[in-house]
Design an enzyme around this catalytic site. Structure first.
Site, PDB file in Angstrom:
ATOM      1  N   LYS A   1       0.837  -1.192   0.000  1.00  0.00           N
ATOM      2  CA  LYS A   1       0.000   0.000   0.000  1.00  0.00           C
ATOM      3  C   LYS A   1       0.879   1.251   0.000  1.00  0.00           C
ATOM      4  O   LYS A   1       2.038   1.146   0.424  1.00  0.00           O
ATOM      5  CB  LYS A   1      -0.914  -0.013   1.220  1.00  0.00           C
ATOM      6  CG  LYS A   1      -0.115   0.028   2.518  1.00  0.00           C
ATOM      7  CD  LYS A   1      -0.934  -0.383   3.689  1.00  0.00           C
ATOM      8  CE  LYS A   1      -0.054  -0.594   4.892  1.00  0.00           C
ATOM      9  NZ  LYS A   1       1.052  -1.544   4.685  1.00  0.00           N
TER      10      LYS A   1
ATOM     11  N   TYR B   1      -2.263   4.854   6.876  1.00  0.00           N
ATOM     12  CA  TYR B   1      -2.478   4.032   8.071  1.00  0.00           C
ATOM     13  C   TYR B   1      -3.600   4.615   8.929  1.00  0.00           C
ATOM     14  O   TYR B   1      -4.469   3.887   9.436  1.00  0.00           O
ATOM     15  CB  TYR B   1      -1.195   3.930   8.896  1.00  0.00           C
ATOM     16  CG  TYR B   1      -0.194   2.958   8.363  1.00  0.00           C
ATOM     17  CD1 TYR B   1      -0.206   1.625   8.750  1.00  0.00           C
ATOM     18  CD2 TYR B   1       0.787   3.364   7.468  1.00  0.00           C
ATOM     19  CE1 TYR B   1       0.721   0.723   8.259  1.00  0.00           C
ATOM     20  CE2 TYR B   1       1.725   2.478   6.968  1.00  0.00           C
ATOM     21  CZ  TYR B   1       1.683   1.156   7.366  1.00  0.00           C
ATOM     22  OH  TYR B   1       2.611   0.274   6.869  1.00  0.00           O
TER      23      TYR B   1
END
Length: 396
Positions: A138, A226
């Site tokens: 990611k 995150y």
């Protein structure tokens, strides 16, 4: 002084978007290979940078359902050294130019893409064309169009695409989700996340992160994702509106093309608010807290590779969560191996990565327009709740 980066050098910086915190000392030593289960899934690791060498390759020695089958690198010397260290023959080494020939290698079932963000889409599509499943770091890609192309390629090839949201398979965060679902905090009111690190242009692994074309968003894409993802999985709902603001010193040579500090707010259908910040000029921080009407829950740190903690604040004589740490990367790769084998559902598919990219782009749009509110298109609904699907056992 800014450092020049060659194409091969950039590729070899294939480090995931997190701080290089070593795994907990209580974990089994990486040199001690775990007995593999029948039908263990072979992984080809693409990009031999800090994350691969420090976390992913050692974890594949400990995984039960997955094993290292091949290395893909632009550096023949590095690849040969690591192949020897991990017991691979030289025939299991591929370059970026010969990558497509993995189609003829039956030992490879999964390709794990650990490259700069701007390279995710192309290598994902190539892996699908080679008939392999893909685990991709990611953020998923740089543009929404790239994300959609990756998803379409996986469907066309009838192969699985999973985005490496390791925290959705990590005990502290899964435990936190379970606590939220029980209603321990009362009515969820606010989730606040702070993510950041100190970057350095003399560190090659930071160079591509500080290049907008390669990273797609600097600290927001690298660290902020995150906090955005955590807010979504803690509340188990999707934002309908976002706002964002940036503070960047353009005289700082690190921030020629990317913003430094970005703060955001997200509004959710339930009335809960998400807020957060990401920054590339602060001490290493990966923390969040969830505040409810009765209690709050704090994870500080909450998203490191090891050493995360969780506590509940505000109740009287509340038992505190007792969470046993595990190898996050190993658990994630074991899970995807079972997805490929049809034994587990895909908890973090490409659509999950696309949703975070929608939010990141909306925050960037708001920043560009002085903090104006930006609506998030509806329609995304999480197929599986990690709190119940991953089901890591805890004592709370």
């Amino acid at each position: 002084m800014e450092r020049e980066v060659t194409r091969r050098g950039v590729i070899e910086l294939g480090m995931g978007a997190a701080l290089a915190i070593p795994a907990a000392g209580a974990m089994a030593d990486a040199a001690q290979a775990q007995q593999k289960s029948p039908g263990s899934v072979g992984y080809a690791v693409v990009g031999l940078g800090k994350l691969s060498i420090g976390q992913i390759l050692p974890a594949l020695k400990r995984t039960k359902n997955a094993h290292l089958a091949a290395l893909v690198s632009g550096s023949p010397e590095k690849a040969k050294r690591l192949a020897a260290e991990y017991g691979l023959p030289e025939t299991a080494i591929y370059s970026y130019d010969t990558f497509d020939s993995i189609a003829k290698d039956p030992n490879i079932q999964v390709v794990y893409i650990v490259l700069p963000n701007s390279m995710h889409a192309d290598f994902t599509v190539r892996a699908f064309k080679a008939g392999k499943h893909v685990l991709c770091e990611k953020p998923m890609a740089v543009t929404l169009a790239e994300c959609e192309r990756m998803i379409a390629a996986g469907k066309a090839a009838n192969r699985q695409l999973m985005i490496a949201y390791r925290c959705q398979y990590e005990p502290v965060n899964v435990t936190a989700m379970q606590i939220m679902r029980k209603g321990t905090l009362g009515t969820p009111r606010l989730v606040s996340a702070v993510m950041g690190k100190q970057t350095d242009l003399s560190d090659p692994s930071d160079v591509w992160r500080l290049d907008m074309a390669m990273s797609g968003g600097g600290a927001l894409a690298d660290m902020g994702i995150y906090g955005i993802n955590a807010t979504r999985y803690l509340l188990l709902e999707e934002p309908v509106e976002v706002r964002g603001w940036a503070r960047t010193d353009r005289n700082d040579p690190r921030f020629k093309t990317v913003d430094d500090l970005i703060a955001w707010q997200m509004r959710f259908p339930s009335g809960a608010i998400g807020e957060g910040s990401s920054c590339f000029s602060q001490p290493g921080t990966m923390s969040w807290q969830a505040i409810g009407s009765d209690r709050r829950m704090v994870a500080d740190p909450g998203c490191f590779y090891g050493g995360n903690s969780l506590r509940i604040v505000g109740g009287k004589n509340d038992p505190q969560p007792q969470v046993k740490e595990m190898d996050q990367f190993g658990n994630e790769m074991n899970w995807f191996a079972d997805v490929v084998r049809g034994k587990s559902p895909n908890v973090s598919p490409g659509e999950e990565g696309l949703q975070d990219m929608r939010i990141i782009h909306a925050i960037q749009q708001s920043v560009a327009n002085g903090g104006a509110s930006v609506k998030i298109a509806g329609g995304y609904r999480r197929a599986y709740d990690p709190a119940t699907t991953v089901g890591i056992r805890t004592s709370v």
